[in-house]
Scaffold this motif. Structure first.
Motif, PDB file in Angstrom:
ATOM      1  N   TYR A  37      -9.154  -8.757  20.001  1.00 23.53           N
ATOM      2  CA  TYR A  37      -9.641  -7.407  19.802  1.00 23.53           C
ATOM      3  C   TYR A  37      -9.004  -6.822  18.546  1.00 23.53           C
ATOM      4  CZ  TYR A  37      -9.816  -2.442  20.848  1.00 23.53           C
ATOM      5  OH  TYR A  37     -10.011  -1.099  20.775  1.00 23.53           O
ATOM      6  N   VAL A  38      -9.842  -6.423  17.578  1.00 17.13           N
ATOM      7  CA  VAL A  38      -9.321  -5.866  16.319  1.00 17.13           C
ATOM      8  C   VAL A  38     -10.090  -4.592  15.977  1.00 17.13           C
ATOM      9  CG1 VAL A  38      -8.924  -6.277  13.867  1.00 17.13           C
ATOM     10  CG2 VAL A  38      -8.766  -8.179  15.485  1.00 17.13           C
ATOM     11  N   PRO A  39      -9.422  -3.440  16.027  1.00 15.30           N
ATOM     12  CA  PRO A  39     -10.067  -2.203  15.579  1.00 15.30           C
ATOM     13  C   PRO A  39      -9.800  -1.971  14.097  1.00 15.30           C
ATOM     14  CG  PRO A  39      -8.030  -1.687  16.709  1.00 15.30           C
ATOM     15  CD  PRO A  39      -8.165  -3.188  16.705  1.00 15.30           C
ATOM     16  N   SER A  40     -10.725  -1.290  13.436  1.00 15.97           N
ATOM     17  CA  SER A  40     -10.502  -0.875  12.052  1.00 15.97           C
ATOM     18  C   SER A  40     -11.136   0.497  11.850  1.00 15.97           C
ATOM     19  CB  SER A  40     -11.069  -1.891  11.062  1.00 15.97           C
ATOM     20  OG  SER A  40     -12.456  -2.028  11.235  1.00 15.97           O
ATOM     21  N   VAL A  41     -10.536   1.260  10.950  1.00 13.69           N
ATOM     22  CA  VAL A  41     -10.949   2.649  10.727  1.00 13.69           C
ATOM     23  C   VAL A  41     -11.318   2.857   9.270  1.00 13.69           C
ATOM     24  CG1 VAL A  41     -10.142   5.047  10.738  1.00 13.69           C
ATOM     25  CG2 VAL A  41      -9.460   3.508  12.574  1.00 13.69           C
ATOM     26  N   LYS A  42     -12.422   3.561   9.055  1.00 16.76           N
ATOM     27  CA  LYS A  42     -12.808   4.014   7.714  1.00 16.76           C
ATOM     28  C   LYS A  42     -13.035   5.517   7.791  1.00 16.76           C
ATOM     29  CE  LYS A  42     -14.991  -0.213   6.142  1.00 16.76           C
ATOM     30  NZ  LYS A  42     -16.226  -0.849   5.692  1.00 16.76           N
ATOM     31  N   VAL A  43     -12.442   6.228   6.845  1.00 17.07           N
ATOM     32  CA  VAL A  43     -12.552   7.690   6.804  1.00 17.07           C
ATOM     33  C   VAL A  43     -13.199   8.081   5.479  1.00 17.07           C
ATOM     34  CG1 VAL A  43     -11.252   9.863   6.913  1.00 17.07           C
ATOM     35  CG2 VAL A  43     -10.437   7.879   8.189  1.00 17.07           C
ATOM     36  N   ASN A  44     -14.114   9.073   5.511  1.00 13.26           N
ATOM     37  CA  ASN A  44     -14.752   9.495   4.264  1.00 13.26           C
ATOM     38  C   ASN A  44     -13.758  10.252   3.384  1.00 13.26           C
ATOM     39  OD1 ASN A  44     -14.672  11.988   5.550  1.00 13.26           O
ATOM     40  ND2 ASN A  44     -16.803  12.495   5.118  1.00 13.26           N
ATOM     41  N   ASN A  45     -14.155  10.574   2.157  1.00 10.98           N
ATOM     42  CA  ASN A  45     -13.247  11.155   1.166  1.00 10.98           C
ATOM     43  C   ASN A  45     -12.644  12.497   1.563  1.00 10.98           C
ATOM     44  OD1 ASN A  45     -13.519   8.964  -0.528  1.00 10.98           O
ATOM     45  ND2 ASN A  45     -15.192   9.864  -1.691  1.00 10.98           N
ATOM     46  N   ASP A  46     -13.408  13.346   2.250  1.00 10.78           N
ATOM     47  CA  ASP A  46     -12.849  14.649   2.632  1.00 10.78           C
ATOM     48  C   ASP A  46     -12.267  14.650   4.044  1.00 10.78           C
ATOM     49  OD1 ASP A  46     -15.108  14.736   4.239  1.00 10.78           O
ATOM     50  OD2 ASP A  46     -15.940  16.551   3.338  1.00 10.78           O
ATOM     51  N   TYR A  47     -12.181  13.460   4.652  1.00 10.93           N
ATOM     52  CA  TYR A  47     -11.579  13.251   5.976  1.00 10.93           C
ATOM     53  C   TYR A  47     -12.327  13.952   7.111  1.00 10.93           C
ATOM     54  CZ  TYR A  47      -7.443  11.630   3.366  1.00 10.93           C
ATOM     55  OH  TYR A  47      -6.591  10.971   2.527  1.00 10.93           O
ATOM     56  N   SER A  48     -13.572  14.324   6.898  1.00 12.38           N
ATOM     57  CA  SER A  48     -14.310  15.048   7.936  1.00 12.38           C
ATOM     58  C   SER A  48     -15.066  14.121   8.889  1.00 12.38           C
ATOM     59  CB  SER A  48     -15.300  16.022   7.292  1.00 12.38           C
ATOM     60  OG  SER A  48     -16.286  15.310   6.557  1.00 12.38           O
ATOM     61  N   GLU A  88      -2.565  10.507  10.520  1.00 11.68           N
ATOM     62  CA  GLU A  88      -2.769  11.107  11.841  1.00 11.68           C
ATOM     63  C   GLU A  88      -4.216  10.918  12.317  1.00 11.68           C
ATOM     64  OE1 GLU A  88      -0.557  12.389  14.116  1.00 11.68           O
ATOM     65  OE2 GLU A  88       0.853  11.482  12.707  1.00 11.68           O
ATOM     66  N   ILE A  89      -5.148  10.956  11.387  1.00 14.00           N
ATOM     67  CA  ILE A  89      -6.555  10.704  11.740  1.00 14.00           C
ATOM     68  C   ILE A  89      -6.699   9.261  12.224  1.00 14.00           C
ATOM     69  CG2 ILE A  89      -8.893  10.454  10.820  1.00 14.00           C
ATOM     70  CD1 ILE A  89      -8.203  12.836   8.925  1.00 14.00           C
ATOM     71  N   ALA A  90      -6.091   8.323  11.490  1.00 17.17           N
ATOM     72  CA  ALA A  90      -6.155   6.915  11.893  1.00 17.17           C
ATOM     73  C   ALA A  90      -5.537   6.725  13.275  1.00 17.17           C
ATOM     74  CB  ALA A  90      -5.449   6.042  10.865  1.00 17.17           C
ATOM     75  N   LYS A  91      -4.422   7.375  13.534  1.00 15.07           N
ATOM     76  CA  LYS A  91      -3.778   7.273  14.852  1.00 15.07           C
ATOM     77  C   LYS A  91      -4.698   7.814  15.944  1.00 15.07           C
ATOM     78  CE  LYS A  91       0.240   8.677  17.536  1.00 15.07           C
ATOM     79  NZ  LYS A  91       1.476   9.469  17.550  1.00 15.07           N
ATOM     80  N   ALA A  92      -5.306   8.972  15.707  1.00 11.83           N
ATOM     81  CA  ALA A  92      -6.207   9.569  16.701  1.00 11.83           C
ATOM     82  C   ALA A  92      -7.382   8.648  16.986  1.00 11.83           C
ATOM     83  CB  ALA A  92      -6.696  10.932  16.220  1.00 11.83           C
ATOM     84  N   MET A 129      -2.278   2.940  22.933  1.00 10.89           N
ATOM     85  CA  MET A 129      -1.049   3.395  22.274  1.00 10.89           C
ATOM     86  C   MET A 129      -0.251   2.192  21.760  1.00 10.89           C
ATOM     87  SD  MET A 129       0.534   5.918  21.130  1.00 10.89           S
ATOM     88  CE  MET A 129       0.230   7.443  21.944  1.00 10.89           C
ATOM     89  N   GLU A 130      -0.193   1.142  22.553  1.00 11.40           N
ATOM     90  CA  GLU A 130       0.493  -0.073  22.121  1.00 11.40           C
ATOM     91  C   GLU A 130      -0.234  -0.711  20.938  1.00 11.40           C
ATOM     92  OE1 GLU A 130       3.465  -2.731  21.832  1.00 11.40           O
ATOM     93  OE2 GLU A 130       3.443  -0.994  23.169  1.00 11.40           O
ATOM     94  N   LEU A 131      -1.538  -0.653  20.954  1.00 10.54           N
ATOM     95  CA  LEU A 131      -2.347  -1.166  19.852  1.00 10.54           C
ATOM     96  C   LEU A 131      -1.979  -0.468  18.547  1.00 10.54           C
ATOM     97  CD1 LEU A 131      -4.763  -3.072  19.239  1.00 10.54           C
ATOM     98  CD2 LEU A 131      -6.232  -1.100  19.596  1.00 10.54           C
ATOM     99  N   TRP A 132      -1.823   0.862  18.598  1.00 14.77           N
ATOM    100  CA  TRP A 132      -1.432   1.633  17.416  1.00 14.77           C
ATOM    101  C   TRP A 132      -0.047   1.213  16.928  1.00 14.77           C
ATOM    102  CZ3 TRP A 132      -2.835   4.036  13.343  1.00 14.77           C
ATOM    103  CH2 TRP A 132      -1.958   4.869  12.662  1.00 14.77           C
ATOM    104  N   LYS A 133       0.894   1.040  17.850  1.00 12.76           N
ATOM    105  CA  LYS A 133       2.256   0.639  17.478  1.00 12.76           C
ATOM    106  C   LYS A 133       2.239  -0.723  16.797  1.00 12.76           C
ATOM    107  CE  LYS A 133       4.478   3.257  21.143  1.00 12.76           C
ATOM    108  NZ  LYS A 133       5.142   3.177  22.452  1.00 12.76           N
ATOM    109  N   GLN A 134       1.459  -1.667  17.348  1.00  8.65           N
ATOM    110  CA  GLN A 134       1.349  -2.999  16.745  1.00  8.65           C
ATOM    111  C   GLN A 134       0.725  -2.917  15.358  1.00  8.65           C
ATOM    112  OE1 GLN A 134      -0.856  -5.393  19.502  1.00  8.65           O
ATOM    113  NE2 GLN A 134       0.802  -5.472  20.983  1.00  8.65           N
TER     114      GLN A 134
END
Length: 141
Positions: A37-48, A88-92, A129-134
């Motif tokens: 299991y691998v999550p990945s995050v992409k956020v737009n330029n204004d973080y909205s 913080e957005i990536a963590k959320a 939560m453990e996933l975020w820590k890893q």
């Protein structure tokens, strides 16, 4: 909760980007053993806005099948979180977004495997939560 009890991330929906279920030995041998299991995050330029992608593979040699699914969730980011910044957005998204999106992937996999045999696969729950820590530990190495 944040200002006015608004959610920090607002789930807007999901889509399946890839879904492969196979019993072909030649394809299965390319899958990594077990549940991955691998999550990945992409956020737009204004973080909205953000997209959380969950890449899940499952290989069970004893039952001779493999599953590869990629599912994307679309999220709106609250103005409070935008002020907090990208980390913080990536963590959320890793913690809360995964908790929101994972049951959809779980359900899809159960449905597909149930159509093929009498032994429906139910994925294990994930400690987000453990996933975020890893994830943080891997990025610091």
């Amino acid at each position: 909760m944040t200002e006015n009890n608004a959610p920090i991330i607002d789930f807007k929906g999901y889509s399946i980007k890839n879904l492969e279920y196979t019993r072909e030995v030649s394809k299965i041998k390319n899958y990594k053993a077990g549940f991955n299991y691998v999550p990945s995050v992409k956020v737009n330029n204004d973080y909205s806005k953000a997209i959380l992608t969950l890449q899940i593979t499952l290989k069970r040699d004893d039952e001779n099948f493999g599953i590869d699914i990629s599912i994307q969730g679309q999220f709106a980011i609250s103005s409070v979180m935008v002020k907090e910044g990208k980390n913080e957005i990536a963590k959320a998204l890793f913690v809360n977004g995964t908790a929101i999106l994972f049951p959809y992937a779980r359900s899809i996999i159960s449905m597909i495997t149930g159509l093929d045999s009498s032994s429906t696969v139910l994925l294990p729950t994930v400690n987000t939560m453990e996933l975020w820590k890893q994830s943080k530990d891997n990025n610091n190495q």
